[in-house]
Design a protein around this motif. Structure first.
Motif, PDB file in Angstrom:
ATOM      1  N   SER A 299       0.818  -1.202   0.000  1.00 24.54           N
ATOM      2  CA  SER A 299       0.000   0.000   0.000  1.00 24.54           C
ATOM      3  C   SER A 299       0.853   1.255   0.000  1.00 24.54           C
ATOM      4  O   SER A 299       2.036   1.234   0.324  1.00 24.54           O
ATOM      5  N   ILE A 300       0.197   2.375  -0.329  1.00 21.22           N
ATOM      6  CA  ILE A 300       0.865   3.667  -0.308  1.00 21.22           C
ATOM      7  C   ILE A 300       1.276   4.033   1.113  1.00 21.22           C
ATOM      8  O   ILE A 300       2.425   4.420   1.368  1.00 21.22           O
ATOM      9  N   VAL A 301       0.366   3.896   2.054  1.00 20.33           N
ATOM     10  CA  VAL A 301       0.685   4.248   3.438  1.00 20.33           C
ATOM     11  C   VAL A 301       1.771   3.339   3.985  1.00 20.33           C
ATOM     12  O   VAL A 301       2.657   3.771   4.726  1.00 20.33           O
ATOM     13  N   GLY A 302       1.745   2.065   3.616  1.00 19.16           N
ATOM     14  CA  GLY A 302       2.791   1.154   4.055  1.00 19.16           C
ATOM     15  C   GLY A 302       4.160   1.597   3.587  1.00 19.16           C
ATOM     16  O   GLY A 302       5.140   1.533   4.341  1.00 19.16           O
ATOM     17  N   ARG A 303       4.247   2.060   2.356  1.00 19.53           N
ATOM     18  CA  ARG A 303       5.522   2.571   1.843  1.00 19.53           C
ATOM     19  C   ARG A 303       5.979   3.787   2.641  1.00 19.53           C
ATOM     20  O   ARG A 303       7.162   3.955   2.917  1.00 19.53           O
ATOM     21  N   LEU A 304       5.041   4.632   2.984  1.00 16.42           N
ATOM     22  CA  LEU A 304       5.408   5.836   3.734  1.00 16.42           C
ATOM     23  C   LEU A 304       5.914   5.476   5.123  1.00 16.42           C
ATOM     24  O   LEU A 304       6.861   6.078   5.622  1.00 16.42           O
ATOM     25  N   LEU A 305       5.274   4.502   5.745  1.00 15.22           N
ATOM     26  CA  LEU A 305       5.721   4.087   7.072  1.00 15.22           C
ATOM     27  C   LEU A 305       7.083   3.406   7.003  1.00 15.22           C
ATOM     28  O   LEU A 305       7.875   3.457   7.941  1.00 15.22           O
ATOM     29  N   ARG A 306       7.348   2.761   5.891  1.00 11.49           N
ATOM     30  CA  ARG A 306       8.583   2.013   5.706  1.00 11.49           C
ATOM     31  C   ARG A 306       9.763   2.930   5.376  1.00 11.49           C
ATOM     32  O   ARG A 306      10.917   2.624   5.670  1.00 11.49           O
ATOM     33  N   ALA A 307       9.454   4.057   4.726  1.00 13.77           N
ATOM     34  CA  ALA A 307      10.504   4.932   4.208  1.00 13.77           C
ATOM     35  C   ALA A 307      11.483   5.341   5.300  1.00 13.77           C
ATOM     36  O   ALA A 307      11.107   5.697   6.410  1.00 13.77           O
ATOM     37  N   GLU A 308      12.757   5.273   4.958  1.00 15.49           N
ATOM     38  CA  GLU A 308      13.803   5.674   5.885  1.00 15.49           C
ATOM     39  C   GLU A 308      14.302   7.059   5.503  1.00 15.49           C
ATOM     40  O   GLU A 308      14.516   7.361   4.343  1.00 15.49           O
ATOM     41  N   SER A 309      14.470   7.886   6.483  1.00 15.24           N
ATOM     42  CA  SER A 309      14.944   9.243   6.229  1.00 15.24           C
ATOM     43  C   SER A 309      15.738   9.723   7.423  1.00 15.24           C
ATOM     44  O   SER A 309      15.341   9.512   8.572  1.00 15.24           O
ATOM     45  N   SER A 310      16.859  10.341   7.146  1.00 15.99           N
ATOM     46  CA  SER A 310      17.650  10.896   8.239  1.00 15.99           C
ATOM     47  C   SER A 310      17.031  12.184   8.765  1.00 15.99           C
ATOM     48  O   SER A 310      17.377  12.652   9.840  1.00 15.99           O
ATOM     49  N   ASP A 311      16.117  12.742   7.971  1.00 17.34           N
ATOM     50  CA  ASP A 311      15.451  13.974   8.367  1.00 17.34           C
ATOM     51  C   ASP A 311      14.141  13.632   9.067  1.00 17.34           C
ATOM     52  O   ASP A 311      13.150  13.287   8.432  1.00 17.34           O
ATOM     53  N   THR A 312      14.149  13.701  10.388  1.00 18.41           N
ATOM     54  CA  THR A 312      12.958  13.305  11.133  1.00 18.41           C
ATOM     55  C   THR A 312      11.772  14.222  10.867  1.00 18.41           C
ATOM     56  O   THR A 312      10.633  13.843  11.133  1.00 18.41           O
ATOM     57  N   SER A 313      12.012  15.398  10.325  1.00 17.93           N
ATOM     58  CA  SER A 313      10.902  16.304  10.024  1.00 17.93           C
ATOM     59  C   SER A 313      10.040  15.774   8.893  1.00 17.93           C
ATOM     60  O   SER A 313       8.928  16.260   8.674  1.00 17.93           O
ATOM     61  N   LEU A 314      10.559  14.782   8.161  1.00 15.77           N
ATOM     62  CA  LEU A 314       9.797  14.209   7.064  1.00 15.77           C
ATOM     63  C   LEU A 314       9.112  12.903   7.438  1.00 15.77           C
ATOM     64  O   LEU A 314       8.574  12.208   6.586  1.00 15.77           O
ATOM     65  N   GLN A 315       9.142  12.548   8.709  1.00 18.16           N
ATOM     66  CA  GLN A 315       8.423  11.369   9.159  1.00 18.16           C
ATOM     67  C   GLN A 315       6.958  11.730   9.409  1.00 18.16           C
ATOM     68  O   GLN A 315       6.643  12.840   9.832  1.00 18.16           O
ATOM     69  N   LEU A 316       6.063  10.764   9.167  1.00 22.59           N
ATOM     70  CA  LEU A 316       4.643  10.997   9.381  1.00 22.59           C
ATOM     71  C   LEU A 316       4.235  10.615  10.797  1.00 22.59           C
ATOM     72  O   LEU A 316       4.578   9.547  11.281  1.00 22.59           O
ATOM     73  N   SER A 317       3.483  11.486  11.435  1.00 23.14           N
ATOM     74  CA  SER A 317       2.908  11.166  12.739  1.00 23.14           C
ATOM     75  C   SER A 317       1.608  10.400  12.537  1.00 23.14           C
ATOM     76  O   SER A 317       1.076  10.316  11.416  1.00 23.14           O
ATOM     77  N   LYS A 318       1.087   9.837  13.614  1.00 25.68           N
ATOM     78  CA  LYS A 318      -0.202   9.147  13.534  1.00 25.68           C
ATOM     79  C   LYS A 318      -1.277  10.094  13.006  1.00 25.68           C
ATOM     80  O   LYS A 318      -2.082   9.718  12.136  1.00 25.68           O
ATOM     81  N   HIS A 319      -1.306  11.305  13.531  1.00 29.24           N
ATOM     82  CA  HIS A 319      -2.300  12.287  13.115  1.00 29.24           C
ATOM     83  C   HIS A 319      -2.214  12.543  11.616  1.00 29.24           C
ATOM     84  O   HIS A 319      -3.241  12.586  10.915  1.00 29.24           O
ATOM     85  N   GLU A 320      -0.991  12.690  11.106  1.00 27.80           N
ATOM     86  CA  GLU A 320      -0.820  12.969   9.688  1.00 27.80           C
ATOM     87  C   GLU A 320      -1.211  11.777   8.826  1.00 27.80           C
ATOM     88  O   GLU A 320      -1.835  11.940   7.766  1.00 27.80           O
ATOM     89  N   VAL A 321      -0.838  10.582   9.250  1.00 31.53           N
ATOM     90  CA  VAL A 321      -1.209   9.385   8.487  1.00 31.53           C
ATOM     91  C   VAL A 321      -2.721   9.268   8.396  1.00 31.53           C
ATOM     92  O   VAL A 321      -3.283   8.997   7.323  1.00 31.53           O
ATOM     93  N   ILE A 322      -3.405   9.462   9.505  1.00 30.04           N
ATOM     94  CA  ILE A 322      -4.867   9.352   9.526  1.00 30.04           C
ATOM     95  C   ILE A 322      -5.493  10.391   8.590  1.00 30.04           C
ATOM     96  O   ILE A 322      -6.427  10.090   7.839  1.00 30.04           O
ATOM     97  N   ASP A 323      -4.975  11.617   8.621  1.00 30.02           N
ATOM     98  CA  ASP A 323      -5.520  12.642   7.736  1.00 30.02           C
ATOM     99  C   ASP A 323      -5.263  12.317   6.267  1.00 30.02           C
ATOM    100  O   ASP A 323      -6.119  12.569   5.406  1.00 30.02           O
ATOM    101  N   GLU A 324      -4.094  11.752   5.957  1.00 32.40           N
ATOM    102  CA  GLU A 324      -3.817  11.396   4.561  1.00 32.40           C
ATOM    103  C   GLU A 324      -4.676  10.207   4.115  1.00 32.40           C
ATOM    104  O   GLU A 324      -5.037  10.108   2.943  1.00 32.40           O
ATOM    105  N   ILE A 325      -5.024   9.315   5.023  1.00 37.57           N
ATOM    106  CA  ILE A 325      -5.951   8.232   4.688  1.00 37.57           C
ATOM    107  C   ILE A 325      -7.305   8.820   4.290  1.00 37.57           C
ATOM    108  O   ILE A 325      -7.927   8.404   3.299  1.00 37.57           O
ATOM    109  N   LYS A 326      -7.758   9.827   5.039  1.00 41.71           N
ATOM    110  CA  LYS A 326      -9.013  10.494   4.699  1.00 41.71           C
ATOM    111  C   LYS A 326      -8.934  11.129   3.306  1.00 41.71           C
ATOM    112  O   LYS A 326      -9.864  11.019   2.503  1.00 41.71           O
ATOM    113  N   VAL A 327      -7.809  11.787   3.026  1.00 41.98           N
ATOM    114  CA  VAL A 327      -7.630  12.421   1.723  1.00 41.98           C
ATOM    115  C   VAL A 327      -7.717  11.382   0.610  1.00 41.98           C
ATOM    116  O   VAL A 327      -8.386  11.598  -0.414  1.00 41.98           O
TER     117      VAL A 327
END
Length: 550
Positions: A299-327
């Motif tokens: 899934s798209i959300v699964g890829r986002l949760l899996r993505a590795e980034s050294s920049d923690t500002s680009l990590q998704l919070s629970k709130h953001e994931v839920i809102d993007e699911i709605k979108v």
């Protein structure tokens, strides 16, 4: 095109009476009555506050103290003809229209001006307070709602999930959903022709596809289940008077708080939000329980949760994931299902185009077209039908923004302003409404030729770059997916799903419509949710005659 839109004429004197009959709570009616007392003040204030820095363009005279001419352009495809007529009379390139409660809106038809408008979307031109309020109520603070740096950050986070490689891995899901629909239609048509309300089935395909591809959740609507969010979504606007659904967005431009008042529409909105929040929470829990590593390729959300980034500002919070699911549910469900429905309607009305498309698809006799076949150049007529449908029937009929700062909009050719002067640019004062009538531009004879209103996929084979349409920005010179920094991030996802489903259905079934091209189609929409229902003649849900291919 045979598109009609019923409206009720409501005078300035009885607009308040009409609205208050749509409000349940007596206290809310008192509040709305108070709003009427300040409405006149709003009109006077709006007129006085118009800055001299805004170029005074020509345009139609106001027809109403309350509405201006806004009631003539409801947020449906019906408005396209009116915008085009005004363009012919007051254009070319740009004109102004008197809008709700003394406001005015600059309407852009000029290719260079439109390119500038979209390039500055998200910085100079931003959503109105009304549209942001509605979007926040619908989908939280996701990418549809966000502006400025917040939007740029969310888009950067989401972009890896919508690459060609990511969509290629999801294409089997599109095929699976299309074949589930085919299997049921095989049963329905086993004794010959069947009347099928195709929009329901396109809705089922779209919601199942976005559930599985978006966040590994099987709605199983194609198997007979119904998701609570889908039922609430389909119910929005179902019982609201057509004139109310057309007027409410206009009033919300001036009084955003009206959307908070108790009403049947607000009740349906709350039901939708409750169902969507419940679903999003369950999806989040499932993803976390399974682990990001287990769902990364599903899934798209699964890829986002899996993505590795050294920049923690680009990590998704629970709130953001839920809102993007709605979108994803809202955007993916409505846009693709409506476009697919229109494609089947147009092919039913144009049997020669349908036969040509079927002939092209059946060259793949032993297996289905691959993702590369679908998005490449091996199926040019499928591509042509896809983009001709998107041209005539964009999911968003127009965009209206408000200028956050003063701006200068350049023009491709000079225009004559209201005082008779020739100007080659338009000065825009902060707070001015500026709009692009997407459907009207997509159908404009100035860009697409004398046959702009016709469904003619052949124009894409001939090459639209040979005409004036080549000057338009956006995907394939269309404004359907917008342009600039807010170009639809799910464009590739939507086109791949559209082509996959259409290829399966047209290969296996023929489509016909009673009355052919003369069959009139009516479009309705909810007053807050962007839902659309397509009706045939006599106010019935549109049904096509569907038969198996011999």
């Amino acid at each position: 095109m045979g598109i009609t839109q019923s409206t009720t004429n409501i005078s300035d004197l009885d607009w308040l009476s009409f609205l208050t009959t749509s409000i349940d709570d007596p206290n809310a009616r008192l509040i709305l009555a108070f709003a009427s007392a300040i409405a006149l003040g709003s009109i006077v204030s709006a007129v006085r506050s118009r800055s001299n820095t805004t170029t005074r363009l020509r345009g139609p005279p106001s027809e109403s103290l309350i509405w201006g001419v806004a009631k003539k352009v409801p947020l449906t495809e019906h408005a396209a003809a009116q915008y085009t007529a005004w363009e012919a009379e007051y254009g070319p390139g740009a004109y102004r229209i008197p809008f709700t409660l003394g406001k005015e809106k600059i309407v852009l038809f000029d290719a260079r001006a439109i390119a500038h408008f979209f390039a500055m979307d998200n910085t100079v031109y931003i959503k109105t307070a009304q549209s942001r309020s509605v979007l926040r109520n619908l989908a939280g603070e996701g990418i549809l709602w966000a502006e400025g740096d917040v939007h740029r950050r969310q888009r950067k986070v989401l972009s890896p999930a919508f690459t060609n490689a990511a969509i290629r891995s999801l294409n089997p899901i599109f095929y699976d959903c299309a074949y589930k629909c085919k299997d049921t239609w095989d049963t329905l048509t086993k004794n010959g022709e069947a009347l099928i309300e195709v929009q329901d089935w396109m809705n089922n395909i779209s919601i199942d596809a976005i559930g599985l591809a978006g966040f590994s959740h099987d709605f199983n609507t194609l198997g007979g289940d119904r998701a609570g969010a889908v039922d609430a979504f389909d119910a929005t606007g179902a019982n609201a008077p057509a004139s109310f659904t057309n007027m409410l967005p206009l009033l919300l431009l001036v009084f955003p708080w009206l959307d908070k008042l108790p009403s049947p529409n607000k009740k349906r909105m709350n039901q939708f939000n409750d169902a969507l929040n419940d679903l999003s929470e369950r999806v989040w829990k499932k993803l976390k329980d399974e682990g990001a590593g287990d769902v990364s390729e599903k899934s798209i959300v699964g890829r986002l949760l899996r993505a590795e980034s050294s920049d923690t500002s680009l990590q998704l919070s629970k709130h953001e994931v839920i809102d993007e699911i709605k979108v994803m549910i809202i955007a993916g469900y409505i846009t693709t299902s409506t476009s697919l429905t229109w494609a089947l309607i147009e092919l039913a009305k144009n049997p020669d185009a349908q036969a040509r498309l079927r002939t092209e698809i059946t060259q793949f006799s032993d297996e289905d077209p691959s993702y590369e076949d679908l998005v490449g150049d091996k199926l040019p007529y499928l591509d042509a039908v896809t983009h001709e449908t998107l041209r005539l029937h964009p999911s968003v009929p127009e965009l209206t923004r408000v200028a956050a700062v003063d701006d200068i909009i350049p023009l491709s050719a000079p225009v004559t302003d209201a005082s008779g002067r020739t100007v080659d640019r338009i000065s825009i004062a902060k707070g001015t409404l500026v709009g692009c009538p997407i459907t009207a531009v997509n159908r404009s004879p100035a860009f697409w030729g004398a046959d702009a209103l016709e469904f003619r996929p052949g124009r894409w084979i001939e090459g639209v770059e040979k005409g004036s349409a080549k000057d338009l920005t956006g995907h394939r010179h269309l404004l359907t997916f917008a342009s600039g920094p807010r170009t639809c991030i799910g464009k590739g996802f939507a086109i791949a799903e559209f082509k996959t489903v259409l290829a399966v259905l047209v290969r296996n079934f023929t489509f016909d419509i009673e009355g052919g091209k003369s069959h009139k189609v009516t479009i309705t929409r909810g007053s807050s949710l962007p839902g659309r229902k397509i009706f045939g003649e006599n106010g019935k849900f549109l049904a096509l005659k569907v038969s198996r291919v011999a």
